[in-house]
Design a protein around this motif. Structure first.
Motif, PDB file in Angstrom:
ATOM      1  N   PRO A   1     -22.947  15.011 -20.102  1.00  0.00           N
ATOM      2  CA  PRO A   1     -24.112  15.479 -19.360  1.00  0.00           C
ATOM      3  C   PRO A   1     -24.527  16.872 -19.839  1.00  0.00           C
ATOM      4  O   PRO A   1     -23.768  17.522 -20.561  1.00  0.00           O
ATOM      5  CB  PRO A   1     -23.628  15.514 -17.908  1.00  0.00           C
ATOM      6  CG  PRO A   1     -22.150  15.471 -17.948  1.00  0.00           C
ATOM      7  CD  PRO A   1     -21.723  14.950 -19.285  1.00  0.00           C
TER       8      PRO A   1
ATOM      9  N   ARG B   1     -17.520  15.240  -3.427  1.00  0.00           N
ATOM     10  CA  ARG B   1     -18.807  15.697  -2.912  1.00  0.00           C
ATOM     11  C   ARG B   1     -19.034  17.179  -3.215  1.00  0.00           C
ATOM     12  O   ARG B   1     -20.153  17.608  -3.418  1.00  0.00           O
ATOM     13  CB  ARG B   1     -18.908  15.461  -1.400  1.00  0.00           C
ATOM     14  CG  ARG B   1     -18.704  14.015  -1.002  1.00  0.00           C
ATOM     15  CD  ARG B   1     -19.919  13.100  -1.215  1.00  0.00           C
ATOM     16  NE  ARG B   1     -20.529  13.088  -2.511  1.00  0.00           N
ATOM     17  CZ  ARG B   1     -20.203  12.270  -3.537  1.00  0.00           C
ATOM     18  NH1 ARG B   1     -19.237  11.390  -3.421  1.00  0.00           N
ATOM     19  NH2 ARG B   1     -20.844  12.339  -4.671  1.00  0.00           N
ATOM     20  N   LEU B   2     -17.957  17.953  -3.251  1.00  0.00           N
ATOM     21  CA  LEU B   2     -18.101  19.393  -3.531  1.00  0.00           C
ATOM     22  C   LEU B   2     -18.484  19.621  -4.978  1.00  0.00           C
ATOM     23  O   LEU B   2     -19.236  20.518  -5.315  1.00  0.00           O
ATOM     24  CB  LEU B   2     -16.784  20.138  -3.252  1.00  0.00           C
ATOM     25  CG  LEU B   2     -16.284  20.134  -1.826  1.00  0.00           C
ATOM     26  CD1 LEU B   2     -15.020  20.990  -1.712  1.00  0.00           C
ATOM     27  CD2 LEU B   2     -17.355  20.669  -0.882  1.00  0.00           C
ATOM     28  N   LEU B   3     -17.911  18.813  -5.848  1.00  0.00           N
ATOM     29  CA  LEU B   3     -18.222  18.914  -7.265  1.00  0.00           C
ATOM     30  C   LEU B   3     -18.344  17.502  -7.822  1.00  0.00           C
ATOM     31  O   LEU B   3     -17.450  17.014  -8.501  1.00  0.00           O
ATOM     32  CB  LEU B   3     -17.118  19.707  -7.987  1.00  0.00           C
ATOM     33  CG  LEU B   3     -17.679  20.800  -8.892  1.00  0.00           C
ATOM     34  CD1 LEU B   3     -16.609  21.772  -9.311  1.00  0.00           C
ATOM     35  CD2 LEU B   3     -18.382  20.220 -10.080  1.00  0.00           C
ATOM     36  N   PRO B   4     -19.461  16.834  -7.490  1.00  0.00           N
ATOM     37  CA  PRO B   4     -19.612  15.424  -7.833  1.00  0.00           C
ATOM     38  C   PRO B   4     -19.660  15.222  -9.337  1.00  0.00           C
ATOM     39  O   PRO B   4     -20.201  16.048 -10.067  1.00  0.00           O
ATOM     40  CB  PRO B   4     -20.955  15.044  -7.197  1.00  0.00           C
ATOM     41  CG  PRO B   4     -21.679  16.329  -6.987  1.00  0.00           C
ATOM     42  CD  PRO B   4     -20.642  17.388  -6.824  1.00  0.00           C
ATOM     43  N   GLN B   5     -19.075  14.138  -9.791  1.00  0.00           N
ATOM     44  CA  GLN B   5     -19.101  13.827 -11.221  1.00  0.00           C
ATOM     45  C   GLN B   5     -19.602  12.399 -11.439  1.00  0.00           C
ATOM     46  O   GLN B   5     -19.277  11.764 -12.440  1.00  0.00           O
ATOM     47  CB  GLN B   5     -17.703  13.980 -11.831  1.00  0.00           C
ATOM     48  CG  GLN B   5     -17.084  15.353 -11.644  1.00  0.00           C
ATOM     49  CD  GLN B   5     -15.795  15.513 -12.442  1.00  0.00           C
ATOM     50  OE1 GLN B   5     -15.759  15.212 -13.636  1.00  0.00           O
ATOM     51  NE2 GLN B   5     -14.749  15.969 -11.796  1.00  0.00           N
ATOM     52  N   ASP B   6     -20.387  11.895 -10.493  1.00  0.00           N
ATOM     53  CA  ASP B   6     -20.829  10.500 -10.557  1.00  0.00           C
ATOM     54  C   ASP B   6     -21.613  10.198 -11.833  1.00  0.00           C
ATOM     55  O   ASP B   6     -21.726   9.050 -12.239  1.00  0.00           O
ATOM     56  CB  ASP B   6     -21.703  10.161  -9.357  1.00  0.00           C
ATOM     57  CG  ASP B   6     -21.052  10.552  -8.052  1.00  0.00           C
ATOM     58  OD1 ASP B   6     -21.267   9.887  -7.052  1.00  0.00           O
ATOM     59  OD2 ASP B   6     -20.299  11.551  -8.028  1.00  0.00           O
ATOM     60  N   ASP B   7     -22.195  11.242 -12.421  1.00  0.00           N
ATOM     61  CA  ASP B   7     -22.958  11.022 -13.646  1.00  0.00           C
ATOM     62  C   ASP B   7     -22.050  10.931 -14.864  1.00  0.00           C
ATOM     63  O   ASP B   7     -22.491  10.557 -15.941  1.00  0.00           O
ATOM     64  CB  ASP B   7     -23.959  12.174 -13.834  1.00  0.00           C
ATOM     65  CG  ASP B   7     -23.290  13.538 -13.804  1.00  0.00           C
ATOM     66  OD1 ASP B   7     -22.212  13.657 -13.182  1.00  0.00           O
ATOM     67  OD2 ASP B   7     -23.833  14.480 -14.401  1.00  0.00           O
ATOM     68  N   ARG B   8     -20.802  11.324 -14.724  1.00  0.00           N
ATOM     69  CA  ARG B   8     -19.882  11.314 -15.861  1.00  0.00           C
ATOM     70  C   ARG B   8     -19.198   9.964 -15.981  1.00  0.00           C
ATOM     71  O   ARG B   8     -18.848   9.346 -14.974  1.00  0.00           O
ATOM     72  CB  ARG B   8     -18.807  12.384 -15.687  1.00  0.00           C
ATOM     73  CG  ARG B   8     -19.275  13.787 -15.981  1.00  0.00           C
ATOM     74  CD  ARG B   8     -18.105  14.762 -15.932  1.00  0.00           C
ATOM     75  NE  ARG B   8     -18.510  16.031 -16.550  1.00  0.00           N
ATOM     76  CZ  ARG B   8     -18.411  16.275 -17.847  1.00  0.00           C
ATOM     77  NH1 ARG B   8     -17.855  15.392 -18.653  1.00  0.00           N
ATOM     78  NH2 ARG B   8     -18.837  17.421 -18.337  1.00  0.00           N
TER      79      ARG B   8
ATOM     80  N   TRP C   1     -23.292  24.407  -4.086  1.00  0.00           N
ATOM     81  CA  TRP C   1     -22.185  23.442  -4.039  1.00  0.00           C
ATOM     82  C   TRP C   1     -22.714  22.103  -4.494  1.00  0.00           C
ATOM     83  O   TRP C   1     -23.923  21.909  -4.623  1.00  0.00           O
ATOM     84  CB  TRP C   1     -21.583  23.344  -2.629  1.00  0.00           C
ATOM     85  CG  TRP C   1     -22.469  22.750  -1.578  1.00  0.00           C
ATOM     86  CD1 TRP C   1     -23.606  23.287  -1.058  1.00  0.00           C
ATOM     87  CD2 TRP C   1     -22.288  21.492  -0.902  1.00  0.00           C
ATOM     88  NE1 TRP C   1     -24.146  22.466  -0.102  1.00  0.00           N
ATOM     89  CE2 TRP C   1     -23.363  21.354   0.023  1.00  0.00           C
ATOM     90  CE3 TRP C   1     -21.320  20.474  -0.980  1.00  0.00           C
ATOM     91  CZ2 TRP C   1     -23.489  20.227   0.853  1.00  0.00           C
ATOM     92  CZ3 TRP C   1     -21.455  19.369  -0.149  1.00  0.00           C
ATOM     93  CH2 TRP C   1     -22.530  19.246   0.765  1.00  0.00           C
TER      94      TRP C   1
ATOM     95  N   ARG D   1     -23.735  21.959  -9.849  1.00  0.00           N
ATOM     96  CA  ARG D   1     -23.763  21.377 -11.197  1.00  0.00           C
ATOM     97  C   ARG D   1     -25.056  21.752 -11.913  1.00  0.00           C
ATOM     98  O   ARG D   1     -25.060  22.085 -13.090  1.00  0.00           O
ATOM     99  CB  ARG D   1     -23.648  19.845 -11.116  1.00  0.00           C
ATOM    100  CG  ARG D   1     -22.247  19.304 -10.784  1.00  0.00           C
ATOM    101  CD  ARG D   1     -21.291  19.293 -11.972  1.00  0.00           C
ATOM    102  NE  ARG D   1     -21.810  18.631 -13.153  1.00  0.00           N
ATOM    103  CZ  ARG D   1     -21.873  17.305 -13.320  1.00  0.00           C
ATOM    104  NH1 ARG D   1     -21.418  16.499 -12.392  1.00  0.00           N
ATOM    105  NH2 ARG D   1     -22.353  16.804 -14.440  1.00  0.00           N
TER     106      ARG D   1
END
Ligand SMILES: Cc1cc2nc3c(=O)[nH]c(=O)nc-3n(C[C@H](O)[C@H](O)[C@H](O)COP(=O)(O)OP(=O)(O)OC[C@H]3O[C@@H](n4cnc5c(N)ncnc54)[C@H](O)[C@@H]3O)c2cc1C
Ligand code: SF4
Lengths: 250, 564
Positions: free
Chosen positions: A21, A71-78, B381, B386
């Protein structure tokens, strides 16, 4: 439960399974490791190749915190293979009880704060939605977490009278970013050149890339449209009296 | 393998080791900014010196990395408790552990204090006066600027205007923003220093390679730390640096003089170093902690604390960071974080409603530090974090460095909790007062204007504090201070304090250069007094006169760019 929270109706976004990303297609800091010194090469490579085992948290605790971190540091795109481990890094710090040099007088020790804090999050989920946090929809998970972010836990929970909620929030967020943005895949995402000894940097001004760095190629970026964690331009955080940065700068 | 101190420098070997029960002249606690200079001077003058250092003796090639997370061990990570209305973040935000102390991870901004800093009470009716003037310290500034040495502009227009022995560094993206913004608003700024970073090679130290990891310890050896500037020379001249040695108590004799230091060694065993005099150089938190932990009959409330001021009048500087997002790329991670500044707002301005002022300086947070700033400054956050992080390269960051006055209620005490050695840990209390708050508000506003003027499209700010000093201040009056103008405690004739805890005020200049200059001056005093320190209670207050023959190699023949 899998890390992936999409496709999920409430988030709506079309998140792709990306290996890389960010706006710096083709940048690979790791590919530069021949130009790094031995000690740095070892430390960074180990970070990528060895994920520490979970030793501090119990299995249910780990699952719960993992869902919170998603949810705090989502990585769903990875893509799955390019997901940056966060929980294991936090677990290792707490297992070793590695401190950051201080504790606020009104905070319990980090290990205890974590245990109490995530337990409270689960109890908040149960009292508000009659489900465990890990079972909630992404939207509901975000509702709970956003209330902590805003410093107004909804529903209220006795723990937040013992632990100042904004301090717990900062602890959690800082631990998450310390794991994520220390990872070379995250450097590739944000266009950071990474370690630079003994080679050094040559192009200092005007945002110029080094020969091995990449130019930025911007595109419209797709965070889930209805996520509660998108930046709120007006939403500078409430001055929590004393919530301030913990990193050294000058 | 030799012990490495950079790509070209190695630690002189072998190092002298004093035997277990051998009496030394000086036992120094802490080898940081001040301790490093002190041990070097005293060894060169022929004294028998042991310096105890709680942390490791760094081998820079093996122990240091070009990496944020991997540099965690450079900091004092042991427990401290922090509170008050504006609790200070400690750890990586404040102090080092290991030979070199805080000079290992400092950003290396090296401005002098202004002449007015030494007379704050006289000029503004607030804070305190120093028992010395700028002019007493000036020759030491000039000498340390050559020893370290400092790179910077040929013309530094503020305070006592001066130049620098090494030329300025090229601008990075953030410095460019600072200079552009200031120029638009008619504010003078300088670029390329003053910093304790080499712009050309110096002896066995190479010049800067602009890699931006200064706060992670400079593996290159371009950025000065006492580990590489003064400690090697100390060892060459017979000093012993004893790493992994945590001082737990200073020992007092029946006649009211100290006779050594109790410490805990690498294996956790308690040991005693007997010495004819003791100098504490442990930083503004550990120094008062050690004195308080050394309470004993005759010194019930802590050693050398008859004034009750040990631990009090602790200061930090306001260190707000203003971040601006630009359309164009900045790439703030390149070049040393410290490389451009303005001291245009340093002095008291009668048109403002507060005393004293602030400096404006570049900062260059690497990704983890920047993410933390965005959490604090924007409440970022989740996806918001991101996405703002994906714009990392579009942001520039400029720091306010504001003077906070010495207040009695800002202090270091002992908490009930104990550390891994069973020693009570420090509790730090910090409150902002009216003048401080007004100054911070004003400083934030001006730096925000500079950011807009430079062309930022969005500006946010994060509150923070930097540079703890004070808590064992020097003064002429034994009733209101801990040490005299040479760092000698008022209460105990052979116990000295020499580090940033003796500063009565701290201006808006980063304290490192001043700390080292003070250490060199204290050393000259001790050398001049000779053996008298070890048996006489007579307190000679005459200036010792500066010694130019005790500097480390490569100091001589460098110019002193004095501006008439
Ligand atoms: C991120 C950051 C950036 C900074 N940037 C700048 C800058 O740009 N310019 C500037 O001028 N300053 C800067 N500083 C501040 C500077 O580093 C300190 O002011 C300075 O190092 C203090 O010097 P000192 O000698 O008082 O203490 P230190 O340098 O902290 O040395 C104290 C030493 O004593 C040791 N010690 C303490 N207690 C004991 C004990 N009981 N037994 C044995 N050893 C002990 C410690 O381990 C340490 O090594 C910065 C600080 C930080 C954290
Ligand atoms: S920027 Fe220069 S001084 Fe800073 S760490 Fe890199 S080489 Fe050292």
């Amino acid at each position: 439960m899998s890390r992936k929270s999409f496709p999920f109706r409430s988030t709506g976004g079309d998140l792709r399974d990306l290996d890389h990303p960010g706006y710096y297609a083709g940048l690979s800091t790791l590919a530069q490791k021949r130009s790094w010194d031995e000690a740095t090469r070892r430390a960074v490579t180990e970070r990528v190749e060895k994920t520490p085992p979970i030793r501090f948290f119990s299995e249910p605790e780990a699952a719960l915190l993992d869902a919170v971190i998603d949810r705090l540091l989502p990585q769903d795109d990875r893509s799955e293979a390019r997901t940056i481990p966060i929980l294991p890094v936090i677990d290792e710090r707490l297992f070793k009880n590695a401190l950051n040099g201080f504790r606020y007088e009104n905070m319990p020790p980090d290990q205890e704060a974590y245990r109490l804090g995530i337990k409270a999050i689960d109890e908040m989920a149960r009292s508000r939605f009659k489900q465990h946090f890990v079972e909630l929809t992404v939207h509901r998970q975000e509702l709970i977490l956003k209330s902590l972010h805003d410093g107004q836990p909804d529903p209220e929970h006795a723990v937040w009278r013992r632990i100042p909620v904004h301090r717990f929030w900062a602890l959690l967020m800082e631990d998450c970013v310390t794991a994520y943005y220390a990872h070379p895949w995250a450097w590739d995402e944000i266009g950071f050149g990474g370690p630079a000894y003994p080679r050094g940097y040559m192009r200092l001004e005007n945002g110029l890339p080094e020969p091995w760095e990449k130019h930025e190629q911007r595109y419209d970026w797709n965070a889930p449209a209805d996520s509660l964690s998108v930046l709120d331009e007006q939403g500078a955080p409430p001055e929590h009296g004393s919530l301030h940065g913990h990193g050294g700068s000058h | 393998m030799p012990h490495r101190l950079g790509p070209m420098q190695t630690l002189p070997s072998p190092m002298r080791r004093f035997a277990e029960n051998e009496t030394v002249d000086y036992c120094i606690v802490g080898v940081g900014s001040a301790g490093g200079v002190l041990v070097q001077r005293l060894a060169r003058a022929g004294f028998r010196v042991v310096a105890l250092e709680a942390g490791p003796f760094w081998d820079t090639e093996k122990d240091w990395v070009s990496d944020e997370k991997g540099s965690h061990e450079l900091y004092w990570n042991d427990l401290r408790i922090t509170g008050g209305t504006h609790p200070l973040a400690l750890g990586s935000n404040n102090s080092g552990k290991g030979v070199g102390g805080g000079s290992v991870h400092w950003a290396a901004f090296a401005p002098r204090f202004h002449p007015s800093d030494f007379r704050v009470y006289t000029e503004d009716g607030v804070g305190a006066d120093w028992p010395i003037s700028y002019w007493d310290l000036k020759p030491y500034y000039e000498l340390l600027e050559r020893e370290i040495p400092i790179a910077g502009p040929a013309w530094f227009p503020w305070g006592d205007p001066h130049g620098h022995p090494y030329g300025p560094h090229p601008l990075g993206g953030v410095g460019d923003v600072l200079v552009r913004g200031c120029t638009k608003l008619g504010i003078r700024s300088v670029a390329g220093g003053p910093v304790a970073i080499l712009s050309a090679s110096h002896g066995d130290r190479p010049h800067c390679i602009y890699r931006g990891f200064c706060l992670q310890g400079c593996k290159v050896g371009a950025k000065a730390s006492t580990l590489i500037t003064h400690v090697p020379d100390a060892i060459t001249h017979g000093a012993e640096i004893r790493a992994h040695s945590m001082a737990s108590r200073i020992s007092l004799r029946d006649d009211g003089r100290v006779d050594g230091v109790v410490y805990i060694d690498r294996d956790g065993a308690e040991r005693f170093q007997i010495s004819r005099a003791v100098i504490v150089a442990g930083y503004a938190i550990e120094t008062p902690r050690l004195l308080l932990n050394s309470a004993c009959p005759g010194h019930r409330h802590g050693m050398a604390n008859s004034s009750g001021t040990v631990g009090k009048y602790l200061m930090a500087q306001a260190g707000n960071v203003v971040a601006g997002r630009f359309e164009e790329l900045i790439r703030l991670y390149k070049a040393p974080p410290a490389h451009a500044l303005s001291e245009e707002f340093y002095e008291t301005d009668k048109r403002r409603d507060f005393a004293r002022g602030f400096a404006v300086q570049t900062v260059g947070p690497l990704p983890v530090a920047f993410a933390k700033q965005m959490i604090a400054a924007m409440g970022a956050w989740g996806w918001g974090l991101r996405s703002v992080m994906m714009d990392y390269n579009h942001w520039a960051t400029i720091g306010v460095l504001g003077e906070i006055l010495p207040w009695e209620d800002n202090r270091v005490e002992l908490a009930e909790e104990k550390d891994q050695f069973g020693l009570r840990v420090a509790r730090v209390t910090f409150n902002l007062h009216d003048n401080d708050k007004k100054l911070i508000e004003f400083g934030k506003k001006r730096v925000t204007e500079i950011m807009w003027a430079a062309g930022a499209q969005q500006v946010v700010q994060e509150s923070r504090f930097a540079h703890l000093v004070g808590a064992a201040r020097m003064g002429a009056d034994p009733a209101t201070s801990v040490v005299d103008k040479f760092g000698r405690t008022h209460d105990i004739p052979n116990l000295f304090i020499c580090d940033d805890s003796i500063l009565p005020t701290q201006g808006s200049a980063n304290p490192g250069l001043t700390i080292q200059a003070l250490a060199a001056r204290t050393a000259d005093y001790l050398i001049r007094q000779g053996d008298a320190i070890f048996f006489s209670n007579y307190r000679d207050l005459a200036e010792p006169g500066i010694r130019y023959d005790l500097s480390p190699p490569y100091t001589r023949f460098k110019g002193i760019p004095r501006i008439a």
